[in-house]
Design a protein around this motif. Structure first.
Motif, PDB file in Angstrom:
ATOM      1  N   CYS A  44      -9.708   5.153  29.047  1.00  0.00           N
ATOM      2  CA  CYS A  44      -9.021   4.026  28.469  1.00  0.00           C
ATOM      3  C   CYS A  44      -7.911   3.518  29.355  1.00  0.00           C
ATOM      4  O   CYS A  44      -7.167   4.283  29.961  1.00  0.00           O
ATOM      5  CB  CYS A  44      -8.561   4.384  27.069  1.00  0.00           C
ATOM      6  N   SER A  45      -7.835   2.202  29.482  1.00  0.00           N
ATOM      7  CA  SER A  45      -6.818   1.557  30.300  1.00  0.00           C
ATOM      8  C   SER A  45      -5.863   0.734  29.466  1.00  0.00           C
ATOM      9  O   SER A  45      -4.930   0.164  29.998  1.00  0.00           O
ATOM     10  CB  SER A  45      -7.478   0.600  31.306  1.00  0.00           C
ATOM     11  N   VAL A  46      -6.125   0.645  28.186  1.00  0.00           N
ATOM     12  CA  VAL A  46      -5.297  -0.182  27.315  1.00  0.00           C
ATOM     13  C   VAL A  46      -4.536   0.746  26.380  1.00  0.00           C
ATOM     14  O   VAL A  46      -5.136   1.604  25.745  1.00  0.00           O
ATOM     15  CB  VAL A  46      -6.177  -1.137  26.481  1.00  0.00           C
ATOM     16  N   GLU A  47      -3.237   0.563  26.304  1.00  0.00           N
ATOM     17  CA  GLU A  47      -2.479   1.462  25.426  1.00  0.00           C
ATOM     18  C   GLU A  47      -2.544   0.968  23.982  1.00  0.00           C
ATOM     19  O   GLU A  47      -2.535  -0.223  23.710  1.00  0.00           O
ATOM     20  CB  GLU A  47      -1.022   1.600  25.893  1.00  0.00           C
ATOM     21  N   ARG A  79      -5.686  -8.961  28.434  1.00  0.00           N
ATOM     22  CA  ARG A  79      -4.912 -10.109  28.925  1.00  0.00           C
ATOM     23  C   ARG A  79      -5.621 -11.414  28.602  1.00  0.00           C
ATOM     24  O   ARG A  79      -5.006 -12.414  28.233  1.00  0.00           O
ATOM     25  CB  ARG A  79      -4.737  -9.991  30.443  1.00  0.00           C
ATOM     26  N   ASN A  89     -15.515  -8.478  28.718  1.00  0.00           N
ATOM     27  CA  ASN A  89     -14.333  -9.000  29.368  1.00  0.00           C
ATOM     28  C   ASN A  89     -13.466  -9.751  28.396  1.00  0.00           C
ATOM     29  O   ASN A  89     -12.875 -10.750  28.731  1.00  0.00           O
ATOM     30  CB  ASN A  89     -14.749  -9.928  30.521  1.00  0.00           C
ATOM     31  N   SER A 145     -10.879  -1.962  29.852  1.00  0.00           N
ATOM     32  CA  SER A 145     -10.544  -3.032  30.772  1.00  0.00           C
ATOM     33  C   SER A 145      -9.260  -3.716  30.332  1.00  0.00           C
ATOM     34  O   SER A 145      -9.197  -4.358  29.290  1.00  0.00           O
ATOM     35  CB  SER A 145     -11.701  -4.035  30.821  1.00  0.00           C
ATOM     36  N   LYS A 146      -8.229  -3.584  31.142  1.00  0.00           N
ATOM     37  CA  LYS A 146      -6.953  -4.223  30.842  1.00  0.00           C
ATOM     38  C   LYS A 146      -7.100  -5.737  30.879  1.00  0.00           C
ATOM     39  O   LYS A 146      -6.406  -6.464  30.193  1.00  0.00           O
ATOM     40  CB  LYS A 146      -5.954  -3.777  31.901  1.00  0.00           C
ATOM     41  N   TYR A 147      -8.035  -6.176  31.693  1.00  0.00           N
ATOM     42  CA  TYR A 147      -8.243  -7.603  31.847  1.00  0.00           C
ATOM     43  C   TYR A 147      -8.690  -8.231  30.535  1.00  0.00           C
ATOM     44  O   TYR A 147      -8.305  -9.363  30.217  1.00  0.00           O
ATOM     45  CB  TYR A 147      -9.285  -7.847  32.946  1.00  0.00           C
TER      46      TYR A 147
END
Lengths: 161, 356
Positions: free
Chosen positions: A96-99, A65, A5, A60-62
Motif C-alpha cells: 500500500c502506498s496510500v495512507e 491525487r 488510476n 497507487s498514490k497517483y
C-alpha cells in the motif's frame, strides 16, 4: 480493471428486465472516465447521472491525487448521497502506498461513504457489484421510501461504530 | 539499449547525461538526476531525531523522529554493517533466559546435527563440522526495559587437516529497540524480542527458526515493508547528517502490469535531496505525514517533468541512502554505525505492528 488510476465510474439507471443477469457486470449501464471534468462536447448527449463512484487504488498514490483533483469538478448537489468512494486493492496491505488517514479525510470532508474491495477476487467483485447496484437503485429513486440522502446518512452513521 | 517498455527517447537531465528506464532483465536502469538547488538558507541544524510513541495503522506514527547519532561501541557492532539482513517479526518467547545461553548453543548444535543426519544438506559434497554460538549483545537496545539483543552464529569448524580459521557461515540476531510501550502488560515468563534479522543460507534460517519455534513457542513471520513505510524511511534518512561524502540516494520503482516488468531507478545527489528535505521539514525533530508526502511529490514531479512517467503510480520497492538501504521484501542493509539504533527502532516498530 487490474490497473486502477483513480477511474470515475458514472452510473445511470436503465430499466432492464434482466438486470439480475447482469449483476456481475455493472458496466453495462455505466461509463468510465479517467478524470473530471468530462469533455464538454458530449454534454447534450449525456444522460442524467445517478451515481458517481470514485475509484482509488491503494497501491497507487497517483489514483488518490487524481480523485482529489477530479472532486473539484463535481456539482455540490451530488454530495447529498450520490457520490461514493471505492477503495480497491485492500487485499495486499504490504503494497500500500496510500495512507488510511487520507481516505478517512475524504470521507469526512465530502460526507460520502467509502467502500473497500479487492477486484482480483471473484467473490468480492460480485458482492461489491451488488452493493453498488443497490446504491444505484436508491440514487435513481427506484426504491420507494428511501432517498439517496437518507441512505447516505445511514451509511455514515453506521460507519462510525 | 533500447528498452521494449520505454517508447520515448530520453531527454537530457540537468547534468547533460541521457537517462533511460530499462526493462528489468537484470535489475535497475540508471537514472541520476540532479535536483535543482533549492534554497536552504534556513540554517537549521539537521541532527538526528527521536522516535516518538504511538502506533499508526501501518507501523509508523503520524509524527515520528529518529535517534541522535549514538556512540555505541563500533567494534562490537561492526560486523552488522554492510551485510544484507532478512527481516522477520517474532512473537514473544516463552521461558527464554539469558542465563542459559550456553545450553541453547549446545541444544541448537545437536538439533542441526540431527537434521543433517536425516539427510538435509546445505551444500552438496561439503562435509562441515559446525558449532553454534548464542551470545548476548548488551549494547543493542534502546531503553533500559528492552531485553538485550541475542546473537546466534553458526560457524564452521576448521577440519584437522586444513589450517583454515573458523568461519561464520550464518548469523541471526533478535533485538528489541524501544518496544517497551507495546509490551507493558506482558506476563512474566515472556521475553519480547520482536525483530529477527538473518544473514546466510535460507536453509539455516529455516532450521534455526524451527528450533526456536519449538523450544520457545513463538512464531516467525517475514516482515515486508510497504511502499508507504519505505517513503517514510527515505524522508527520515535524507535528513540525517553524515560525516563523509555520502552516497547518492536511490529509489527503485517497479511498474507491474506491462508485458515485461519495468524497473526504474531514480538516483538523487545526496546534497540536493537534503536541501529539498530541509525546505520541506518545518519542525526540527519531528516529521509528519504531510511533509513526507510533499517531499516525495517533489521528487515525483521532477521526474515527471523530465521523463513524463508518473512514479506515484508505480510501486516503490527499494530505498537506498547513506544511512541504510531497505527493500520492500523485508531486506535491510545498515551502512552507518551511528544510526544503527535509530534504524532498528523503526524496524522494531514495524515488527510490533505486524504482530499486533
Amino acid at each position: 480493471m487490474a490497473n486502477c488510476n483513480g477511474y470515475v465510474l458514472l452510473v445511470k439507471w436503465i430499466p432492464l428486465p434482466s438486470y439480475l443477469a447482469k449483476l456481475g457486470n455493472v458496466l453495462s449501464f455505466s461509463r468510465i472516465a479517467t478524470s473530471l471534468p468530462l469533455p464538454s462536447e458530449g454534454d447534450h448527449l449525456r444522460p442524467r447521472i445517478d451515481l458517481i463512484v470514485f475509484m482509488i487504488d491503494i497501491k497507487s498514490k497517483y489514483s488518490l491525487r487524481n480523485v482529489e483533483a477530479s472532486l473539484a469538478y463535481v456539482d455540490a448537489s451530488f454530495f447529498l448521497g450520490k457520490v461514493c468512494f471505492l477503495v480497491t486493492g485492500v487485499g495486499r496491505l504490504n503494497c500500500c502506498s496510500v495512507e488510511m488517514s487520507a481516505i478517512w479525510k475524504l470521507r469526512e470532508v465530502y460526507s460520502s461513504p467509502v467502500l473497500f474491495c479487492e477486484l482480483e477476487l471473484e467473490g468480492i467483485r460480485v458482492a461489491t457489484a451488488q452493493r453498488l447496484l443497490r446504491m444505484l437503485e436508491i440514487c435513481a429513486g427506484l426504491i420507494p421510501g428511501v432517498s439517496a440522502l437518507y441512505f447516505g446518512s445511514l451509511m455514515s452513521s453506521s460507519a462510525n461504530y | 539499449m533500447a528498452a521494449a517498455g520505454s517508447p520515448r527517447s530520453a531527454p537530457r537531465g540537468l547534468t547533460g547525461r541521457a537517462f533511460k528506464p530499462r526493462p528489468a532483465a537484470n535489475g535497475a536502469g540508471a537514472g541520476a538526476v540532479m535536483e535543482p538547488r533549492a534554497p536552504s538558507g534556513t540554517g537549521r541544524p539537521s541532527w538526528g531525531l527521536l522516535l516518538a510513541r504511538g502506533h499508526g495503522p501501518l507501523g509508523f506514527s503520524s509524527s515520528s523522529q529518529l535517534l541522535p547519532p549514538e556512540n555505541a561501541d563500533p567494534q562490537r557492532t561492526a560486523f552488522l554493517l554492510r551485510k544484507q539482513w532478512t527481516l522477520y517479526s517474532v512473537t514473544p518467547l516463552y521461558r527464554f533466559s539469558n542465563a542459559h545461553l550456553r545450553n541453547y548453543s549446545r541444544l541448537l548444535s545437536a538439533f542441526i546435527a540431527a537434521e543433517r543426519q536425516k539427510g538435509w544438506a546445505v551444500e552438496v559434497g561439503v562435509e562441515l563440522d559446525i558449532k553454534v554460538a548464542v551470545s548476548s549483545l548488551p549494547d543493542l537496545k534502546g531503553s533500559d526495559q528492552d531485553h538485550a539483543a541475542v546473537l546466534v552464529e553458526v560457524r564452521s569448524l576448521p577440519s584437522p587437516q586444513k589450517t583454515s580459521q573458523e568461519k561464520r557461515i550464518w548469523s541471526g540476531w533478535f533485538c528489541c529497540v524501544c518496544g517497551d510501550d507495546f509490551f507493558e502488560n506482558m506476563p512474566e515468563d515472556f521475553t519480547c524480542l520482536p525483530l529477527f534479522l538473518a544473514n546466510g543460507a535460507e536453509s539455516y534460517t529455516a532450521i534455526v527458526g524451527s528450533w526456536f519455534q519449538k523450544t520457545f513457542d513463538c512464531c516467525f513471520h517475514r516482515l515486508a515493508i510497504s511502499p508507504l513505510n519505505l517513503s517514510w524511511m527515505a524522508a527520515m534518512w535524507t535528513g540525517c547528517k553524515v560525516d563523509k561524502t555520502a552516497s547518492a540516494m536511490e529509489l527503485i520503482f517497479s511498474v507491474p502490469g506491462l508485458l515485461q516488468p519495468l524497473d526504474i531507478s531514480y538516483a538523487i545527489h545526496p546534497e540536493d535531496a537534503k536541501a529539498l528535505w530541509d525546505t520541506v521539514q518545518k519542525t526540527p525533530g519531528e516529521i509528519t505525514q504531510e511533509e513526507v508526502d510533499i517531499f516525495m511529490d517533489c521528487l515525483y514531479s521532477h521526474f515527471h517533468r523530465h521523463f513524463k512517467i508518473r512514479l506515484s503510480a508505480a510501486k516503490l520497492v527499494k530505498v537506498s541512502t547513506a544511512i541504510a538501504s531497505a527493500h520492500c521484501d523485508g531486506i535491510i542493509k545498515f551502512l552507518q554505525s551511528q544510526y544503527l539504533i535509530g534504524v532498528l527502532r523503526l524496524l522494531t516498530e514495524l515488527a510490533i505492528s505486524q504482530i499486533q
